[in-house]
Design a protein around this motif. Structure first.
Motif, PDB file in Angstrom:
ATOM      1  N   SER A 129       0.847  -1.191   0.000  1.00 12.25           N
ATOM      2  CA  SER A 129       0.000   0.000   0.000  1.00 12.25           C
ATOM      3  C   SER A 129       0.877   1.234   0.000  1.00 12.25           C
ATOM      4  N   LYS A 130       0.264   2.341  -0.303  1.00  6.04           N
ATOM      5  CA  LYS A 130       0.960   3.625  -0.259  1.00  6.04           C
ATOM      6  C   LYS A 130       1.468   3.865   1.163  1.00  6.04           C
ATOM      7  N   GLU A 131       0.650   3.513   2.150  1.00  5.47           N
ATOM      8  CA  GLU A 131       1.037   3.696   3.547  1.00  5.47           C
ATOM      9  C   GLU A 131       2.262   2.856   3.904  1.00  5.47           C
ATOM     10  N   GLU A 134       5.312   4.430   2.304  1.00  4.16           N
ATOM     11  CA  GLU A 134       5.653   5.666   3.030  1.00  4.16           C
ATOM     12  C   GLU A 134       6.313   5.338   4.364  1.00  4.16           C
ATOM     13  N   ASN A 135       5.801   4.322   5.056  1.00  5.02           N
ATOM     14  CA  ASN A 135       6.401   3.924   6.336  1.00  5.02           C
ATOM     15  C   ASN A 135       7.829   3.427   6.159  1.00  5.02           C
ATOM     16  N   SER A 149       3.900  -2.250   8.937  1.00  4.28           N
ATOM     17  CA  SER A 149       2.604  -2.791   8.559  1.00  4.28           C
ATOM     18  C   SER A 149       2.052  -3.672   9.683  1.00  4.28           C
TER      19      SER A 149
END
Length: 178
Positions: A129-131, A134-135, A149
């Motif tokens: 995911s984008k998240e 980014e993380n 995640s």
């Protein structure tokens, strides 16, 4: 404990989560050829430290890795090997990307007890995911190890419960500790 992580996809989510889980449990070494890991060392060098984690970025083979790093396996409580394996490996993980990597089928024949983590889409997959991405970038930019995640923590906690002799919920607590 020695863990080998295989796969042709980006394995940072898995390895950073392993680092986060194992860090409070003793000295950790990561041996990888992924240059992203130099972002975690103090000065960006291929051999360096992130808190009590030794990071070795090298193209050494499994036979050469301990000579090249000038360490021995018993210098560490936990060792994470990226696309490397030796006879001391306790847990073998394969991180599968969105597609099936046909070239890696031999790994499943070679290591009958290999654990599978699916990345991408699907019922039991840890989503790319984008998240998540980014993380991963935040971990490297700020040099702060956090769980990239929650899905990866859940999967790894189940895999590590028996080898670490810890309940899954305690492993999740360790991983989520700030």
């Amino acid at each position: 404990m020695q863990i080998s992580v295989f796969g042709r996809t980006d394995k940072r989510a898995c390895i950073y989560t392993l680092m986060k889980i194992l860090q409070p449990l003793g000295d950790v070494a990561v041996i990888t050829n992924d240059r992203h890991f130099t972002r975690l060392t103090e000065d960006g060098s291929p051999f360096g430290y992130y808190q009590n984690i030794s990071i070795f970025v090298t193209d050494a083979t499994a036979d050469e890795m301990w000579h090249v790093t000038e360490h021995r396996p018993d210098d560490f409580d936990h060792v994470i090997l990226d696309n490397l394996y030796n006879e001391d490996t306790d847990l073998i993980i394969y991180v599968q990307g969105a597609g099936v990597e046909a070239m890696d089928e031999y790994l499943f024949d070679t290591f009958e007890d290999m654990q599978l983590i699916c990345m991408g889409k699907g019922k039991n997959a840890v989503p790319y995911s984008k998240e998540l991405m980014e993380n991963l970038e935040k971990i490297e930019y700020y040099r702060q190890l956090v769980v990239p995640s929650p899905g990866m923590v859940a999967v790894l906690a189940k895999m590590l419960a028996e080898p670490l002799n810890m309940p899954v919920k305690n492993i999740v607590k360790v991983a989520n500790k700030k």
